[in-house]
Enzyme design. Structure first.
Site, PDB file in Angstrom:
ATOM      1  N   LYS A 118       0.830  -1.216   0.000  1.00 36.42           N
ATOM      2  CA  LYS A 118       0.000   0.000   0.000  1.00 36.42           C
ATOM      3  C   LYS A 118       0.856   1.254   0.000  1.00 36.42           C
ATOM      4  O   LYS A 118       0.455   2.277  -0.558  1.00 36.42           O
ATOM      5  CB  LYS A 118      -0.982  -0.009   1.178  1.00 36.42           C
ATOM      6  CG  LYS A 118      -2.064  -1.073   0.988  1.00 36.42           C
ATOM      7  CD  LYS A 118      -3.410  -0.712   1.551  1.00 36.42           C
ATOM      8  CE  LYS A 118      -4.425  -1.749   1.084  1.00 36.42           C
ATOM      9  NZ  LYS A 118      -5.734  -1.619   1.660  1.00 36.42           N
ATOM     10  N   LYS A 200      -3.577 -10.700  -6.357  1.00 34.08           N
ATOM     11  CA  LYS A 200      -4.882 -10.958  -5.748  1.00 34.08           C
ATOM     12  C   LYS A 200      -5.940  -9.983  -6.286  1.00 34.08           C
ATOM     13  O   LYS A 200      -5.618  -8.854  -6.659  1.00 34.08           O
ATOM     14  CB  LYS A 200      -4.800 -10.903  -4.214  1.00 34.08           C
ATOM     15  CG  LYS A 200      -4.888  -9.529  -3.597  1.00 34.08           C
ATOM     16  CD  LYS A 200      -5.328  -9.589  -2.126  1.00 34.08           C
ATOM     17  CE  LYS A 200      -5.661  -8.177  -1.658  1.00 34.08           C
ATOM     18  NZ  LYS A 200      -6.483  -8.048  -0.510  1.00 34.08           N
ATOM     19  N   LYS A 203     -10.371  -4.766  -4.255  1.00 36.42           N
ATOM     20  CA  LYS A 203     -11.427  -3.805  -4.577  1.00 36.42           C
ATOM     21  C   LYS A 203     -10.872  -2.413  -4.849  1.00 36.42           C
ATOM     22  O   LYS A 203     -11.553  -1.586  -5.429  1.00 36.42           O
ATOM     23  CB  LYS A 203     -12.510  -3.786  -3.500  1.00 36.42           C
ATOM     24  CG  LYS A 203     -12.074  -3.447  -2.093  1.00 36.42           C
ATOM     25  CD  LYS A 203     -13.337  -3.324  -1.234  1.00 36.42           C
ATOM     26  CE  LYS A 203     -13.269  -4.070   0.074  1.00 36.42           C
ATOM     27  NZ  LYS A 203     -12.343  -3.495   1.046  1.00 36.42           N
TER      28      LYS A 203
HETATM   29  P1  ATP Z   1      -8.329  -3.294  -0.486  1.00 38.82           P
HETATM   30  O1  ATP Z   1      -8.210  -3.536  -1.945  1.00 38.82           O
HETATM   31  O2  ATP Z   1      -8.965  -1.976  -0.124  1.00 38.82           O
HETATM   32  O3  ATP Z   1      -7.077  -3.590   0.285  1.00 38.82           O
HETATM   33  P2  ATP Z   1      -9.488  -5.854  -0.064  1.00 38.82           P
HETATM   34  O4  ATP Z   1     -10.202  -6.204  -1.329  1.00 38.82           O
HETATM   35  O5  ATP Z   1      -8.208  -6.519   0.233  1.00 38.82           O
HETATM   36  O6  ATP Z   1      -9.383  -4.309   0.045  1.00 38.82           O
HETATM   37  P3  ATP Z   1     -10.538  -5.989   2.687  1.00 38.82           P
HETATM   38  O7  ATP Z   1     -11.669  -5.184   3.185  1.00 38.82           O
HETATM   39  O8  ATP Z   1      -9.204  -5.517   3.082  1.00 38.82           O
HETATM   40  O9  ATP Z   1     -10.557  -6.126   1.096  1.00 38.82           O
HETATM   41  O10 ATP Z   1     -10.753  -7.502   3.120  1.00 38.82           O
HETATM   42  C1  ATP Z   1     -11.935  -8.098   3.582  1.00 38.82           C
HETATM   43  C2  ATP Z   1     -11.754  -9.593   3.628  1.00 38.82           C
HETATM   44  O11 ATP Z   1     -11.683 -10.130   2.296  1.00 38.82           O
HETATM   45  C3  ATP Z   1     -10.469 -10.060   4.316  1.00 38.82           C
HETATM   46  O12 ATP Z   1     -10.753 -11.174   5.129  1.00 38.82           O
HETATM   47  C4  ATP Z   1      -9.568 -10.464   3.183  1.00 38.82           C
HETATM   48  O13 ATP Z   1      -8.644 -11.471   3.568  1.00 38.82           O
HETATM   49  C5  ATP Z   1     -10.563 -10.997   2.174  1.00 38.82           C
HETATM   50  N1  ATP Z   1     -10.046 -10.871   0.800  1.00 38.82           N
HETATM   51  C6  ATP Z   1      -9.671  -9.726   0.183  1.00 38.82           C
HETATM   52  N2  ATP Z   1      -9.277  -9.969  -1.072  1.00 38.82           N
HETATM   53  C7  ATP Z   1      -9.384 -11.312  -1.267  1.00 38.82           C
HETATM   54  C8  ATP Z   1      -9.127 -12.182  -2.363  1.00 38.82           C
HETATM   55  N3  ATP Z   1      -8.669 -11.723  -3.521  1.00 38.82           N
HETATM   56  N4  ATP Z   1      -9.367 -13.512  -2.212  1.00 38.82           N
HETATM   57  C9  ATP Z   1      -9.846 -13.989  -1.036  1.00 38.82           C
HETATM   58  N5  ATP Z   1     -10.105 -13.232   0.044  1.00 38.82           N
HETATM   59  C10 ATP Z   1      -9.885 -11.898  -0.052  1.00 38.82           C
END
Ligand code: ATP
Ligand code: LTN
Length: 335
Positions: A118, A200, A203
């Protein structure tokens, strides 16, 4: 009379209101939260304090917070079974985070891969909150005597740090915190980007085609799957080096419950076009009722308010007790 009813274990997890919830968030986290509701005493928080480690527009953030809560409810979480709340409504999160900051080492935080990622992405805003973020996450968990934390693979490192912080504090002050265990699903813990399948799905990815959001329209979902990056072999099989196809098989398998062998047989002799359309379709069907329910709930502000107010009240009650215990251990004069 002796109470023979077994107490359920406490489970905590959080999701950031930082954008549109993706298929990755759904398969890696939210869908499992619903499955765990009956077995555990669950607390699920929309972690809005975490969200400001990256700049947010205030009006958009407010909307996003309510929409995230509505999506959790629309995905089947029940406010009768679980405690659903906004992190900023329970002041103890910020208070305990400060304390834990003082028991978290600079070196430990420097090793966090999410911080490295980040800070590379937001080079103009590498703030202290982004760096100290795992101490706030540890506070979220430790406030509730949490035993289980369901997360995707990317959060494993933060969870290990939370365990280390808890053990360190307990080592100095005697038994204070319960040391939590991660709960990482066998399938779906790491959904990859559709555009770059070695990364990965996230969002906050600026490339719209890299993720599918729960609130995306069916046509957009189908289009994104059709464009998903694959390989030139044209055989649907799970194998090393076929990251794009492996990811699509993981998505298809975790929604339909089919094993990789079953999927290979189903698409034997058929091209990627057919397979991608089939994956798109199961995702569209999974999301359609969630999207509809979300839209209904967002129009019912009074109901949402009743859910998050009650949630915060219940969470505060539990959090206050832990914080009081911590303050006492630290040697603060009682109020
Ligand atoms: P950002 O892109 O803002 O970092 P993020 O998509 O990683 O957000 P979070 O709100 O940080 O989402 O995560 C919420 C949950 O979703 C966490 O438990 C995280 O481990 C899970 N998660 C996020 N991305 C993935 C993915 N690509 N596959 C599986 N689990 C995920
Ligand atoms: N750090 C997590 C979100 C999060 C969380 C938590 C998850 C904040 N506090 C406590 C589990 C338990 C993330 O970025 N996905």
């Amino acid at each position: 009379m002796e109470n023979t009813a077994e107490k359920k274990k406490i489970l905590f997890s959080g999701i950031q209101p930082t954008g549109r919830i993706t298929l990755g968030n759904y398969l890696g986290a939210v869908r499992n939260w619903r499955l765990l509701e009956d077995t555990y005493d669950c607390l699920y928080s929309v972690v809005d304090l975490h969200a400001i480690t990256v700049r947010q527009d205030p009006a958009a953030l407010r909307k996003q917070c309510l929409s995230t809560l509505a999506l959790l409810l629309a995905s089947g979480l029940s406010p009768e079974k679980s405690i659903l709340f906004f992190q900023s409504h329970v002041a103890e999160h910020a208070e305990l985070a400060w304390v834990l900051n003082c028991y978290t080492m600079f070196g430990e935080l420097s090793r966090m891969t999410q911080f490295k990622d980040k800070s590379a992405k937001h080079a103009d805003n590498i703030n202290a909150g982004l760096f100290a973020y795992p101490a706030l996450m540890a506070a979220d968990i430790l406030l509730y005597k949490t035993e289980m934390v369901p997360v995707g693979q990317d959060q494993k490192q933060h969870l290990e740090l939370a365990r280390n912080i808890a053990e360190r504090f307990n080592g100095i002050y005697g038994d204070t915190f319960v040391v939590p265990e991660p709960y990482i699903p066998k399938v779906g813990a790491k959904i990859a980007s559709l555009a770059e399948p070695t990364k990965k799905m996230s969002k906050s990815d600026p490339n719209e085609n890299s993720f599918v959001a729960l609130l995306d329209k069916p046509d957009d979902i189908m289009r994104k799957f059709k464009r998903a990056v694959t390989d030139s072999e044209a055989v649907v099989r799970y194998a090393e080096g076929k990251d794009g196809i492996n990811n699509l098989m993981t998505i298809y398998g975790s929604i339909t419950g089919k094993s990789f062998e079953e999927i290979e047989r189903e698409f034997d002799g058929r091209g990627y076009g057919d397979f991608k359309a089939a994956v798109g379709e199961v995702v569209v069907n999974e999301f359609a009722p969630i999207r509809e329910k979300h839209d209904q709930l967002l129009n019912d502000k009074a109901y949402l308010e009743s859910v998050y107010k009650q949630g915060a009240e219940k969470a505060s009650y539990m959090a206050r007790k832990t914080l009081a215990k911590v303050y006492k251990k630290l040697g603060y004069v009682a109020k």
